[in-house]
Write a protein that holds these residues in place. Structure first.
Motif, PDB file in Angstrom:
ATOM      1  N   UNK A 232       0.829  -1.193   0.000  1.00 26.60           N
ATOM      2  CA  UNK A 232       0.000   0.000   0.000  1.00 26.60           C
ATOM      3  C   UNK A 232       0.866   1.246   0.000  1.00 26.60           C
ATOM      4  N   UNK A 233       0.450   2.259  -0.748  1.00 34.82           N
ATOM      5  CA  UNK A 233       1.225   3.497  -0.820  1.00 34.82           C
ATOM      6  C   UNK A 233       1.345   4.144   0.553  1.00 34.82           C
ATOM      7  N   UNK A 234       0.254   4.173   1.293  1.00 29.73           N
ATOM      8  CA  UNK A 234       0.255   4.782   2.630  1.00 29.73           C
ATOM      9  C   UNK A 234       1.270   4.099   3.540  1.00 29.73           C
ATOM     10  N   UNK A 235       1.276   2.769   3.515  1.00 31.84           N
ATOM     11  CA  UNK A 235       2.209   2.019   4.362  1.00 31.84           C
ATOM     12  C   UNK A 235       3.648   2.289   3.966  1.00 31.84           C
ATOM     13  N   UNK A 236       3.928   2.309   2.656  1.00 31.94           N
ATOM     14  CA  UNK A 236       5.298   2.533   2.196  1.00 31.94           C
ATOM     15  C   UNK A 236       5.826   3.882   2.675  1.00 31.94           C
ATOM     16  N   UNK A 237       4.971   4.901   2.591  1.00 31.40           N
ATOM     17  CA  UNK A 237       5.399   6.255   2.947  1.00 31.40           C
ATOM     18  C   UNK A 237       5.564   6.445   4.455  1.00 31.40           C
ATOM     19  N   UNK A 238       5.147   5.465   5.242  1.00 32.07           N
ATOM     20  CA  UNK A 238       5.412   5.507   6.679  1.00 32.07           C
ATOM     21  C   UNK A 238       6.867   5.181   6.976  1.00 32.07           C
ATOM     22  N   UNK A 239       7.555   4.554   6.021  1.00 33.80           N
ATOM     23  CA  UNK A 239       8.934   4.114   6.235  1.00 33.80           C
ATOM     24  C   UNK A 239       9.960   4.916   5.452  1.00 33.80           C
ATOM     25  N   UNK A 240       9.600   5.373   4.250  1.00 31.42           N
ATOM     26  CA  UNK A 240      10.565   6.053   3.393  1.00 31.42           C
ATOM     27  C   UNK A 240       9.960   7.312   2.787  1.00 31.42           C
ATOM     28  N   UNK A 241      10.799   8.322   2.496  1.00 33.08           N
ATOM     29  CA  UNK A 241      10.290   9.554   1.887  1.00 33.08           C
ATOM     30  C   UNK A 241       9.685   9.297   0.515  1.00 33.08           C
ATOM     31  N   UNK A 242       8.733  10.106   0.156  1.00 36.13           N
ATOM     32  CA  UNK A 242       8.091   9.980  -1.152  1.00 36.13           C
ATOM     33  C   UNK A 242       9.115  10.048  -2.289  1.00 36.13           C
ATOM     34  N   UNK A 243      10.118  10.911  -2.142  1.00 42.76           N
ATOM     35  CA  UNK A 243      11.093  11.080  -3.219  1.00 42.76           C
ATOM     36  C   UNK A 243      11.927   9.833  -3.461  1.00 42.76           C
ATOM     37  N   UNK A 244      12.133   9.002  -2.432  1.00 43.23           N
ATOM     38  CA  UNK A 244      12.858   7.749  -2.643  1.00 43.23           C
ATOM     39  C   UNK A 244      12.063   6.850  -3.595  1.00 43.23           C
ATOM     40  N   UNK A 245      10.761   6.758  -3.362  1.00 48.13           N
ATOM     41  CA  UNK A 245       9.915   5.912  -4.209  1.00 48.13           C
ATOM     42  C   UNK A 245       9.761   6.529  -5.598  1.00 48.13           C
ATOM     43  N   UNK A 246       9.599   7.839  -5.662  1.00 48.50           N
ATOM     44  CA  UNK A 246       9.484   8.514  -6.957  1.00 48.50           C
ATOM     45  C   UNK A 246      10.753   8.264  -7.792  1.00 48.50           C
ATOM     46  N   UNK A 247      11.910   8.399  -7.165  1.00 46.90           N
ATOM     47  CA  UNK A 247      13.179   8.178  -7.867  1.00 46.90           C
ATOM     48  C   UNK A 247      13.263   6.751  -8.397  1.00 46.90           C
ATOM     49  N   UNK A 248      12.939   5.800  -7.541  1.00 50.60           N
ATOM     50  CA  UNK A 248      13.071   4.399  -7.932  1.00 50.60           C
ATOM     51  C   UNK A 248      12.096   4.016  -9.045  1.00 50.60           C
ATOM     52  N   UNK A 249      10.837   4.404  -8.889  1.00 46.88           N
ATOM     53  CA  UNK A 249       9.834   4.013  -9.872  1.00 46.88           C
ATOM     54  C   UNK A 249      10.080   4.649 -11.240  1.00 46.88           C
ATOM     55  N   UNK A 250      10.499   5.906 -11.265  1.00 45.42           N
ATOM     56  CA  UNK A 250      10.822   6.526 -12.556  1.00 45.42           C
ATOM     57  C   UNK A 250      12.042   5.844 -13.172  1.00 45.42           C
ATOM     58  N   UNK A 251      13.036   5.539 -12.346  1.00 43.80           N
ATOM     59  CA  UNK A 251      14.281   4.945 -12.843  1.00 43.80           C
ATOM     60  C   UNK A 251      14.068   3.614 -13.539  1.00 43.80           C
ATOM     61  N   UNK A 252      13.147   2.799 -13.019  1.00 47.81           N
ATOM     62  CA  UNK A 252      12.970   1.441 -13.552  1.00 47.81           C
ATOM     63  C   UNK A 252      11.831   1.343 -14.568  1.00 47.81           C
ATOM     64  N   UNK A 253      11.210   2.491 -14.905  1.00 49.04           N
ATOM     65  CA  UNK A 253       9.977   2.461 -15.690  1.00 49.04           C
ATOM     66  C   UNK A 253      10.175   3.061 -17.081  1.00 49.04           C
TER      67      UNK A 253
ATOM     68  N   UNK B  69      15.735  -5.148  -2.455  1.00 49.24           N
ATOM     69  CA  UNK B  69      17.191  -5.005  -2.446  1.00 49.24           C
ATOM     70  C   UNK B  69      17.645  -4.017  -3.510  1.00 49.24           C
ATOM     71  N   UNK B  70      17.044  -4.102  -4.699  1.00 53.09           N
ATOM     72  CA  UNK B  70      17.399  -3.178  -5.769  1.00 53.09           C
ATOM     73  C   UNK B  70      17.016  -1.752  -5.395  1.00 53.09           C
ATOM     74  N   UNK B  71      15.873  -1.597  -4.738  1.00 53.91           N
ATOM     75  CA  UNK B  71      15.444  -0.280  -4.261  1.00 53.91           C
ATOM     76  C   UNK B  71      16.511   0.336  -3.350  1.00 53.91           C
ATOM     77  N   UNK B  72      16.985  -0.444  -2.381  1.00 50.92           N
ATOM     78  CA  UNK B  72      17.990   0.061  -1.434  1.00 50.92           C
ATOM     79  C   UNK B  72      19.294   0.406  -2.141  1.00 50.92           C
ATOM     80  N   UNK B  73      19.719  -0.468  -3.064  1.00 43.55           N
ATOM     81  CA  UNK B  73      20.979  -0.245  -3.782  1.00 43.55           C
ATOM     82  C   UNK B  73      20.908   1.038  -4.607  1.00 43.55           C
ATOM     83  N   UNK B  74      19.806   1.233  -5.320  1.00 43.35           N
ATOM     84  CA  UNK B  74      19.683   2.426  -6.175  1.00 43.35           C
ATOM     85  C   UNK B  74      19.628   3.711  -5.357  1.00 43.35           C
ATOM     86  N   UNK B  75      18.925   3.670  -4.245  1.00 42.26           N
ATOM     87  CA  UNK B  75      18.860   4.867  -3.398  1.00 42.26           C
ATOM     88  C   UNK B  75      20.230   5.180  -2.825  1.00 42.26           C
ATOM     89  N   UNK B  76      20.898   4.161  -2.294  1.00 44.91           N
ATOM     90  CA  UNK B  76      22.187   4.386  -1.635  1.00 44.91           C
ATOM     91  C   UNK B  76      23.309   4.722  -2.614  1.00 44.91           C
TER      92      UNK B  76
END
Length: 548
Positions: A336-357, A369-376
């Protein structure tokens, strides 16, 4: 590019929470594009609405002892709140159950009748004796007659994207019983008669994806079938003159693109209809609803004499899978989007989803794991590193004051040329909707300036130090502006740390390529823009997700 634009996304069904699969293909690309257009001085409006009608909503509201109106009102607010938390900046978010849309749907139907595009016919429809009701659309599942995929809906095969004329091996999706066939009378839209006009429109519209156009044209060539546009249920837009029936959701919901935009614009004192017809029209969708947006929607607009113009762009992207498995809310395999944003900033998800899309119908995969690697490694190790070293070094060495540059050597001239060319390079990709490539180009720009800074070795305080700092800080400014459509909050943080007035959102796109941080300018407070994702943290997320 016209100086006006209306951007829409496939409407979220008001029957459950928004998850990552929803935002990846439609809402995020639409939001990025809208922000980009506004920065190019386009009067652009991002319009959306909750999709409120249909059998699933009627049944679920009964289970929760609510009226359908109460039920959809809850999800309309919840969806809007979740989108807002993810920085999806709708200019207007409405609902298909609005009075404006109901009136518009009935108006369109009456005009189609007047133009001879509607007829009434007695049909045989599936009926469940166990549940005592006709079974429309997603309440009949079975085998697709075209690709033979099992467990598909009667109104859409998610495997091949076609709308079955009649599903094979049917069963009631409510109770699993074998349905019987009963007579009923429905209204039909003469879709078959629009084959030539649709083919011509597809042929002439050079803004549509070639691969999508090709197989839609193949559908047309193989023969279209007339479209059953009414249902025997109580929750929907009533058919004029036959109030016991309501319109099929795919007859009324995309008309809310128009009715919602027109209401919003009229309320602003703008002629909504005139604006629609003079603007670029974008419909952002996922590949599962190509049939509706490339055939039904344009045919209906053709059927009312193109009173409202057809779309110019229908950016179509693939589905998101999670850990390489298909998203399934019924199997609880989704985030769920709401649940995800409780743990990580919106920009982390925006960056990842645009990058892989990519801008294609290829499916994309969310992997923890790929999410963490790309952010870091990319967002923090590359972009965050440049921001920190360029601004931090200036703060430490020059007390935060930009020095006057020395004479430029060849490396400096190349660096300046990189800044001067960035806006146009990105514009080409953004206008083509290759958002992933544009973001990659920004990251390559950041990599270049990290290497430039490393090569110039300003910490040695030798010749060229002032020029290196001057150009590096200006490169960070360029990044802040270019990054805004993708990562709005992070770009504003960078802007504030540079100490510039106003906000990034007020900047024009061409200012990316200006050298505008002048000597003697004073930086703001410098702090890390991003925080590292720890391995242990990702491990917890994976464990929680996989045991949901």
């Amino acid at each position: 590019m016209r100086k006006r634009a209306i951007i829409t996304s496939a409407l979220p069904y008001a029957n459950g929470e928004i998850h990552l699969g929803h935002v990846a293909s439609t809402y995020l690309p639409a939001d990025v594009t809208t922000r980009f257009l506004k920065m190019n001085d386009v009067e652009a409006y991002y319009i959306c609405a909750s999709d409120d009608f249909g059998t699933p909503i009627m049944i679920q509201s009964e289970k929760e002892k609510k009226t359908p109106q109460e039920y959809v009102a809850h999800w309309n607010k919840r969806d809007y709140d979740d989108f807002t938390a993810f920085d999806i900046a709708f200019d207007f978010f409405y609902r298909t159950s609005s009075q404006e849309n109901i009136e518009f749907v009935r108006y369109v139907f009456n005009k189609l009748v007047k133009n001879g595009h509607i007829y009434k016919s007695e049909i045989i429809q599936f009926y469940c004796k166990n549940d005592n009701k006709f079974l429309p659309d997603r309440y009949v599942t079975g085998t697709c007659p075209y690709c033979k995929a099992d467990d598909q809906y009667s109104d859409l095969c998610e495997k091949c994207g076609r709308v079955p004329e009649e599903i094979e091996n049917p069963k009631c999706a409510i109770c699993g019983a074998l349905p019987v066939k009963e007579k009923t009378t429905h209204y039909f839209f003469k879709l078959k008669t629009f084959g030539d006009a649709l083919y011509k429109w597809l042929d002439e519209n050079q803004n549509l994806q070639k691969d999508v156009k090709k197989y839609v044209q193949n559908w047309i060539t193989s023969g279209l079938v007339d479209w059953d546009i009414t249902r025997d249920i109580s929750w929907g837009v009533p058919v004029p003159g036959d109030e016991s029936k309501v319109f099929y959701g795919w007859f009324d919901n995309h008309l809310a693109y128009i009715s919602t935009a027109v209401k919003f614009l009229n309320d602003k004192g703008i002629n909504g209809k005139e604006f629609w017809n003079s603007a670029d029209i974008y419909h952002f969708i996922g590949k599962d609803i190509v049939y509706h947006h490339y055939l039904f929607l344009p045919a209906m607009r053709l059927g009312i004499d193109q009173e409202y113009k057809l779309p110019d762009f229908i950016p179509t992207r693939g589905h998101l899978t999670l850990q390489s498995k298909k998203i399934s809310k019924s199997r609880n395999w989704y985030i769920g989007l709401k649940e995800f944003l409780e743990f990580y900033p919106a920009d982390y998800l925006r960056f990842y989803l645009v990058s892989i899309n990519p801008y294609s119908q290829d499916d994309l995969n969310f992997d923890w794991d790929d999410f963490a690697v790309r952010i870091n490694s990319e967002l923090i190790g590359n972009l965050g590193n440049l921001v920190n070293r360029a601004l931090g070094f200036t703060k430490k060495t020059f007390d935060g004051e930009i020095p006057s540059p020395d004479d430029y050597d060849d490396k400096d001239k190349d660096a300046e040329a990189k800044i001067m060319g960035l806006a146009s390079e990105l514009s080409v990709l953004m206008n083509q909707n290759h958002l992933d490539r544009a973001l990659k180009k920004i990251m390559e720009f950041s990599t270049y300036f990290n290497q430039y800074f490393q090569h110039k070795e300003p910490w040695k305080k030798g010749p060229g130090t002032n020029t290196c700092v001057f150009l590096s800080v200006n490169a960070v400014r360029s990044i802040a502006i270019a990054l805004y459509p993708f990562l709005p909050k992070s770009s504003e943080k960078i802007w504030q740390q540079i100490g510039l007035s106003g906000t990034v959102s007020e900047k024009q796109w061409n200012e990316i390529s200006k050298i505008a941080v002048n000597p003697s300018h004073k930086l703001g407070d410098i702090t890390p823009v991003f925080a590292k994702i720890e391995e242990e943290d990702i491990k917890k997320r994976k464990e929680k997700f996989e045991t949901k």
